[in-house]
Design a protein around this motif. Structure first.
Motif, mmCIF file in Angstrom:
data_model
loop_
_atom_site.group_PDB
_atom_site.id
_atom_site.type_symbol
_atom_site.label_atom_id
_atom_site.label_comp_id
_atom_site.label_asym_id
_atom_site.label_seq_id
_atom_site.Cartn_x
_atom_site.Cartn_y
_atom_site.Cartn_z
ATOM 1 N N ASP A 255 0.849 -1.183 0.000
ATOM 2 C CA ASP A 255 0.000 0.000 0.000
ATOM 3 C C ASP A 255 0.889 1.239 0.000
ATOM 4 N N TYR A 256 0.265 2.397 0.098
ATOM 5 C CA TYR A 256 1.032 3.641 0.010
ATOM 6 C C TYR A 256 2.089 3.734 1.109
ATOM 7 N N PHE A 257 1.761 3.257 2.295
ATOM 8 C CA PHE A 257 2.673 3.383 3.421
ATOM 9 C C PHE A 257 3.862 2.427 3.301
ATOM 10 N N SER A 258 3.607 1.204 2.854
ATOM 11 C CA SER A 258 4.723 0.259 2.678
ATOM 12 C C SER A 258 5.638 0.700 1.538
ATOM 13 N N LEU A 259 5.051 1.227 0.460
ATOM 14 C CA LEU A 259 5.878 1.681 -0.665
ATOM 15 C C LEU A 259 6.666 2.942 -0.310
ATOM 16 N N SER A 260 6.098 3.783 0.530
ATOM 17 C CA SER A 260 6.828 4.970 0.969
ATOM 18 C C SER A 260 8.108 4.569 1.709
ATOM 19 N N LYS A 261 8.031 3.508 2.501
ATOM 20 C CA LYS A 261 9.223 3.008 3.188
ATOM 21 C C LYS A 261 10.215 2.418 2.190
ATOM 22 N N THR A 262 9.701 1.641 1.249
ATOM 23 C CA THR A 262 10.581 0.985 0.268
ATOM 24 C C THR A 262 11.355 2.006 -0.558
ATOM 25 N N TYR A 263 10.675 3.078 -0.968
ATOM 26 C CA TYR A 263 11.289 4.057 -1.870
ATOM 27 C C TYR A 263 11.691 5.354 -1.162
ATOM 28 N N TYR A 264 11.768 5.280 0.181
ATOM 29 C CA TYR A 264 12.297 6.390 0.993
ATOM 30 C C TYR A 264 11.550 7.700 0.759
ATOM 31 N N HIS A 265 10.239 7.587 0.685
ATOM 32 C CA HIS A 265 9.417 8.795 0.564
ATOM 33 C C HIS A 265 8.928 9.202 1.952
ATOM 34 N N LYS A 266 9.178 10.431 2.326
ATOM 35 C CA LYS A 266 8.754 10.945 3.624
ATOM 36 C C LYS A 266 7.310 11.407 3.544
ATOM 37 N N ILE A 267 6.449 10.807 4.339
ATOM 38 C CA ILE A 267 5.031 11.153 4.363
ATOM 39 C C ILE A 267 4.831 12.378 5.255
ATOM 40 N N GLU A 268 4.131 13.378 4.719
ATOM 41 C CA GLU A 268 3.969 14.645 5.427
ATOM 42 C C GLU A 268 2.643 14.746 6.188
ATOM 43 N N LEU A 269 1.633 13.997 5.774
ATOM 44 C CA LEU A 269 0.299 14.144 6.359
ATOM 45 C C LEU A 269 -0.037 13.015 7.324
ATOM 46 N N GLU A 270 -1.064 13.262 8.152
ATOM 47 C CA GLU A 270 -1.594 12.213 9.005
ATOM 48 C C GLU A 270 -2.317 11.175 8.142
ATOM 49 N N LYS A 271 -2.376 9.957 8.640
ATOM 50 C CA LYS A 271 -2.966 8.848 7.888
ATOM 51 C C LYS A 271 -4.395 9.143 7.448
ATOM 52 N N GLU A 272 -5.158 9.818 8.298
ATOM 53 C CA GLU A 272 -6.557 10.129 8.024
ATOM 54 C C GLU A 272 -6.724 11.050 6.815
ATOM 55 N N LEU A 273 -5.642 11.705 6.398
ATOM 56 C CA LEU A 273 -5.706 12.675 5.305
ATOM 57 C C LEU A 273 -5.085 12.150 4.017
ATOM 58 N N ILE A 274 -4.852 10.825 3.962
ATOM 59 C CA ILE A 274 -4.224 10.210 2.790
ATOM 60 C C ILE A 274 -5.138 9.135 2.206
#
Length: 280
Positions: free
Chosen positions: A248-267
Motif C-alpha cells: 500500500d502507500y505506506f509500505s511503498l513509501s518506506k521501500t522508496y524512501y518517501h517521507k510522508i507529510e500528512l496524518e494517515k486520516e488525510l491520505i
C-alpha cells in the motif's frame, strides 16, 4: 478534449499523468509531463488543496511499483506482452524494454487521442518507436468476445502481464468479476496481474469525505456508494490465481524512501496487488 469547466471521469487520465510528472525521481516516469495542460494543472492544484496534498505522491509510487515489478519479470524473461486495461495516458511502453509488445485498452476517445499524440511526439523525436496496439472498447456494451479475439490475435501464446490501475474504483462488482474472468481466459499458468484498488474502510475516512465533496462539485458521479472498494479477501479468492504480493502507500513509501507529510486520516491509501495464475 478538456473543453468544459468540469471534468469527465475519462479525463482523470490527464490528472493522473500530471500527478506522475510532479516527482519524476519518485515515479520514474520522465515522459508524463507531455500530457500536462493548463486545465489539468488548475484541477490538480485545487485537488491537492481541497482533498489531499499527498495525492501526487500516491500516483508516483503506484507507477514506480508497477514499473519495477514489470521490469523484474521482463529481466527474468517472464513477460513478452503487457496488456494495460484502462491504460489512460500511462507511458509504460516508453519506460520498458523496446522488445515488449503493448496492448493498450481504454475508451475509444482515450485511445484515439493517445495514439494521435504519441504518433505526433514520435515524429518530433520526443518519444521512441514502440510496438503498441491501441484497442478502443465501449465497456457499456457487450465487448468481451470481440476484445478476447483482438487480444489473442496480438498475444498468441506469449507470456503476458495484465495491468489494471485506476479503473476498479469506477466499476461495480459485477463488472469487476467479469474482467477477472476475462483475464483468466487471456492468461496462461505463470502469467501475472497487477491491480490497484481501495479497501472498504477508506469510505469512513475524512479524506474520502473530502474527495466526495470535491467530486460533487466537479464530477456528476459523486455518491460514495457509486465507487467501488475491494477487500483483501477478494484478491485471495480469485479462481485460478494466487496472491503473491500486496503493498500500500505506506509500505511503498518506506521501500522508496518517501517521507510522508500528512496524518494517515488525510491520505487516500491505495492498495496494490500482484496475482499469478496457477491453474486453468
Amino acid at each position: 478534449m478538456l473543453g468544459g469547466n468540469n471534468i469527465e471521469i475519462h479525463e482523470t487520465a490527464f490528472v493522473t499523468s500530471t500527478f506522475r510528472a510532479t516527482d519524476v525521481k519518485l515515479s520514474r516516469d520522465h515522459f508524463a509531463y507531455l500530457w500536462n495542460n493548463p486545465k489539468t494543472e488548475k484541477w490538480v492544484e485545487e485537488y491537492l488543496t481541497k482533498v489531499s496534498s499527498e495525492e501526487s505522491f500516491t500516483h508516483c509510487l503506484r507507477n514506480r511499483y508497477f514499473l519495477e515489478k514489470i521490469n523484474e519479470h521482463v529481466s527474468e524473461n517472464r513477460i513478452e506482452v503487457l496488456i494495460n486495461f484502462g491504460a489512460g495516458f500511462s507511458m509504460y511502453p516508453f519506460l520498458l524494454d523496446q522488445n515488449i509488445t503493448h496492448i493498450e485498452i481504454d475508451k475509444p476517445e482515450i485511445v484515439e487521442y493517445k495514439k494521435m499524440k504519441i504518433e505526433q511526439w514520435q515524429k518530433e523525436a520526443l518519444l521512441p518507436k514502440r510496438n503498441i496496439h491501441f484497442v478502443g472498447v465501449d465497456f457499456s456494451k457487450e465487448y468481451k468476445e470481440g476484445l478476447l479475439a483482438t487480444i489473442n490475435s496480438v498475444k498468441g501464446i506469449k507470456k503476458c502481464f495484465i495491468l489494471i490501475e485506476g479503473v476498479l474504483f469506477f466499476l461495480d462488482r459485477e463488472e469487476t468479476d467479469g474482467l477477472f474472468q476475462l483475464f483468466n481466459l487471456v492468461q496462461d499458468t505463470g502469467d501475472i496481474i497487477g491491480s490497484a484498488s481501495f479497501q472498504d474502510e477508506i469510505k469512513e475516512s475524512l479524506v474520502f469525505k473530502k474527495l466526495m465533496s470535491f467530486f460533487g462539485d466537479n464530477i456528476s458521479k459523486a455518491s460514495a456508494s457509486e465507487y467501488q472498494t475491494i477487500p483483501n479477501e477478494y484478491y485471495r479468492n480469485i479462481e485460478n490465481y494466487s496472491l503473491i504480493d500486496h503493498q500500500d502507500y505506506f509500505s511503498l513509501s518506506k521501500t522508496y524512501y518517501h517521507k510522508i507529510e500528512l496524518e494517515k486520516e488525510l491520505i487516500l491509501n491505495e492498495n496494490f496487488y500482484m496475482l499469478q495464475k496457477v491453474g486453468s
